[in-house]
Design a protein around this motif. Structure first.
Motif, PDB file in Angstrom:
ATOM      1  N   UNK A   1      -7.638  10.132  14.897  1.00 46.20           N
ATOM      2  CA  UNK A   1      -6.825  10.093  13.696  1.00 46.20           C
ATOM      3  C   UNK A   1      -6.197   8.703  13.544  1.00 46.20           C
ATOM      4  N   UNK A   2      -6.041   8.257  12.314  1.00 47.27           N
ATOM      5  CA  UNK A   2      -5.427   6.965  12.047  1.00 47.27           C
ATOM      6  C   UNK A   2      -3.978   6.952  12.518  1.00 47.27           C
ATOM      7  N   UNK A   3      -3.439   5.755  12.712  1.00 44.97           N
ATOM      8  CA  UNK A   3      -2.029   5.632  13.078  1.00 44.97           C
ATOM      9  C   UNK A   3      -1.168   6.332  12.030  1.00 44.97           C
ATOM     10  N   UNK A   4      -0.046   6.898  12.449  1.00 45.62           N
ATOM     11  CA  UNK A   4       0.798   7.597  11.472  1.00 45.62           C
ATOM     12  C   UNK A   4       1.383   6.645  10.451  1.00 45.62           C
ATOM     13  N   UNK A   5       1.608   7.158   9.272  1.00 43.59           N
ATOM     14  CA  UNK A   5       2.289   6.398   8.223  1.00 43.59           C
ATOM     15  C   UNK A   5       3.791   6.604   8.370  1.00 43.59           C
ATOM     16  N   UNK A   6       4.551   5.583   7.999  1.00 47.90           N
ATOM     17  CA  UNK A   6       6.002   5.680   7.979  1.00 47.90           C
ATOM     18  C   UNK A   6       6.470   5.954   6.556  1.00 47.90           C
ATOM     19  N   UNK A   7       7.263   7.012   6.390  1.00 44.32           N
ATOM     20  CA  UNK A   7       7.943   7.279   5.123  1.00 44.32           C
ATOM     21  C   UNK A   7       9.411   6.911   5.334  1.00 44.32           C
ATOM     22  N   UNK A   8       9.894   5.947   4.567  1.00 45.16           N
ATOM     23  CA  UNK A   8      11.227   5.386   4.735  1.00 45.16           C
ATOM     24  C   UNK A   8      12.143   5.882   3.622  1.00 45.16           C
ATOM     25  N   UNK A   9      13.176   6.624   3.990  1.00 45.38           N
ATOM     26  CA  UNK A   9      14.070   7.234   3.007  1.00 45.38           C
ATOM     27  C   UNK A   9      15.411   6.506   3.004  1.00 45.38           C
ATOM     28  N   UNK A  10      15.715   5.854   1.885  1.00 43.61           N
ATOM     29  CA  UNK A  10      16.959   5.091   1.787  1.00 43.61           C
ATOM     30  C   UNK A  10      18.164   6.015   1.663  1.00 43.61           C
ATOM     31  N   UNK A  11      19.338   5.463   1.948  1.00 42.14           N
ATOM     32  CA  UNK A  11      20.568   6.228   1.854  1.00 42.14           C
ATOM     33  C   UNK A  11      21.193   6.162   0.483  1.00 42.14           C
ATOM     34  N   UNK A  12      22.379   6.726   0.375  1.00 45.19           N
ATOM     35  CA  UNK A  12      23.116   6.732  -0.891  1.00 45.19           C
ATOM     36  C   UNK A  12      23.424   5.304  -1.334  1.00 45.19           C
ATOM     37  N   UNK A  13      23.486   5.111  -2.643  1.00 44.20           N
ATOM     38  CA  UNK A  13      23.821   3.847  -3.307  1.00 44.20           C
ATOM     39  C   UNK A  13      22.737   2.779  -3.186  1.00 44.20           C
ATOM     40  N   UNK A  14      21.674   3.057  -2.464  1.00 50.32           N
ATOM     41  CA  UNK A  14      20.640   2.065  -2.212  1.00 50.32           C
ATOM     42  C   UNK A  14      19.351   2.388  -2.959  1.00 50.32           C
ATOM     43  N   UNK A  15      18.377   1.512  -2.815  1.00 55.10           N
ATOM     44  CA  UNK A  15      17.035   1.708  -3.363  1.00 55.10           C
ATOM     45  C   UNK A  15      16.041   1.362  -2.261  1.00 55.10           C
ATOM     46  N   UNK A  16      14.740   1.556  -2.503  1.00 56.81           N
ATOM     47  CA  UNK A  16      13.750   1.187  -1.480  1.00 56.81           C
ATOM     48  C   UNK A  16      13.801  -0.281  -1.076  1.00 56.81           C
ATOM     49  N   UNK A  17      14.438  -1.127  -1.883  1.00 51.28           N
ATOM     50  CA  UNK A  17      14.518  -2.544  -1.527  1.00 51.28           C
ATOM     51  C   UNK A  17      15.304  -2.783  -0.240  1.00 51.28           C
ATOM     52  N   UNK A  18      16.101  -1.815   0.183  1.00 53.92           N
ATOM     53  CA  UNK A  18      16.855  -2.003   1.431  1.00 53.92           C
ATOM     54  C   UNK A  18      15.927  -2.132   2.633  1.00 53.92           C
ATOM     55  N   UNK A  19      14.664  -1.698   2.496  1.00 56.36           N
ATOM     56  CA  UNK A  19      13.696  -1.763   3.590  1.00 56.36           C
ATOM     57  C   UNK A  19      12.881  -3.055   3.567  1.00 56.36           C
ATOM     58  N   UNK A  20      13.256  -4.016   2.739  1.00 54.56           N
ATOM     59  CA  UNK A  20      12.386  -5.176   2.517  1.00 54.56           C
ATOM     60  C   UNK A  20      12.185  -6.044   3.753  1.00 54.56           C
ATOM     61  N   UNK A  21      13.099  -6.006   4.708  1.00 52.81           N
ATOM     62  CA  UNK A  21      12.906  -6.764   5.943  1.00 52.81           C
ATOM     63  C   UNK A  21      12.100  -5.989   6.982  1.00 52.81           C
TER      64      UNK A  21
END
Length: 257
Positions: A1-21
């Motif tokens: 099986x392929x390596x697992x995918x990461x699903x990144x869930x941001x917190x309150x007041x934020x957007x997916x951009x918080x994961x940019x680093x």
């Protein structure tokens, strides 16, 4: 099986951009990342509850588990929505449905590790909310002012970067704080908890309480608690450490291989 995918869930007041680093580090290591936008943060008008968040999380993960393993990372507020959205998406349940994948690990990053039936605040109130959470019951929002953001979220981030980060903060639906969890995924899915020691002292104390309470509440799969000397958002202040830690946790999860 392929390596697992990461699903990144941001917190309150934020957007997916918080994961940019973090995203480039994970992708450089060969992992797929998916960071959905959760509607309780920033929607106009505000959402009435967190049902839209749960739907987005469940739809995102359901598509991935058809073919591969998934690691769900939850930060802060999204521990509640992520924990309640994953019923029936654990590896064993997915295999029983004839799917190839499933959620193989949860990683809570100073997130709400709570049982079934948990409600942050009673409906119509701002109970359990710290003073920095500015509520507007008429508009149905909770906001954090730019001048409070460093102390709330970015304790170990340089001031110049904080100035940029606060530009992306948005109002949070107060109805999401009045919603109630219906499932506790950490009872059936191997779970890592990352506790950030440079966070607000009240948050550190509350986090320890949540972990201890969860472990004492009955069946659970919390098999790793990692303490780190960072603020509330280590994926911003220490993306390399965060990536290394995530991969170590995945690599010791046999079903992720």
């Amino acid at each position: 099986m392929a390596s697992p995918a990461f699903v990144l869930l941001h917190g309150a007041w934020h957007s997916p951009r918080c994961w940019s680093r973090l995203v480039p580090e994970l992708e450089k290591a060969g992992y797929t990342t998916v960071a959905p936008s959760l509607p309780s943060s920033g929607s106009t008008p505000p959402t009435r509850d967190w049902a839209g968040d749960v739907e987005v999380i469940r739809r995102t993960v359901s598509q991935l588990v058809m073919e591969r393993g998934v690691v769900v990372v939850m930060h802060s507020f999204s521990g509640m929505t992520g924990g309640t959205a994953l019923e029936g998406l654990d590896k064993q349940s997915c295999l029983a449905k004839g799917l190839r994948g499933g959620v193989v690990r949860l990683i809570y990053v100073v997130a709400f590790l709570v049982p079934e039936g948990f409600q942050h605040s009673p409906h119509g109130t701002r109970d359990q909310m710290v003073p920095e959470m500015k509520t507007d019951l008429e508009r149905g929002t909770v906001t954090v002012l730019p001048e409070d953001a460093k102390d709330m979220f970015y304790q170990d981030v340089d001031d110049e970067t904080v100035v940029e980060l606060v530009k992306d903060l948005r109002p949070q639906s107060i109805g999401a704080f009045w919603s109630t969890t219906e499932h506790a995924a950490w009872r059936v899915i191997p779970t890592t908890y990352i506790l950030t020691l440079k966070d607000k002292p009240s948050t550190v104390a509350a986090t320890r309480y949540l972990i201890d309470t969860a472990k004492a509440s009955g069946p659970h799969k919390i098999d790793s608690v990692i303490e780190v000397d960072t603020g509330h958002s280590p994926f911003i202040s220490q993306p390399e450490w965060t990536t290394e830690t995530f991969l170590e946790e995945v690599n010791r999860t046999p079903v992720a291989a």
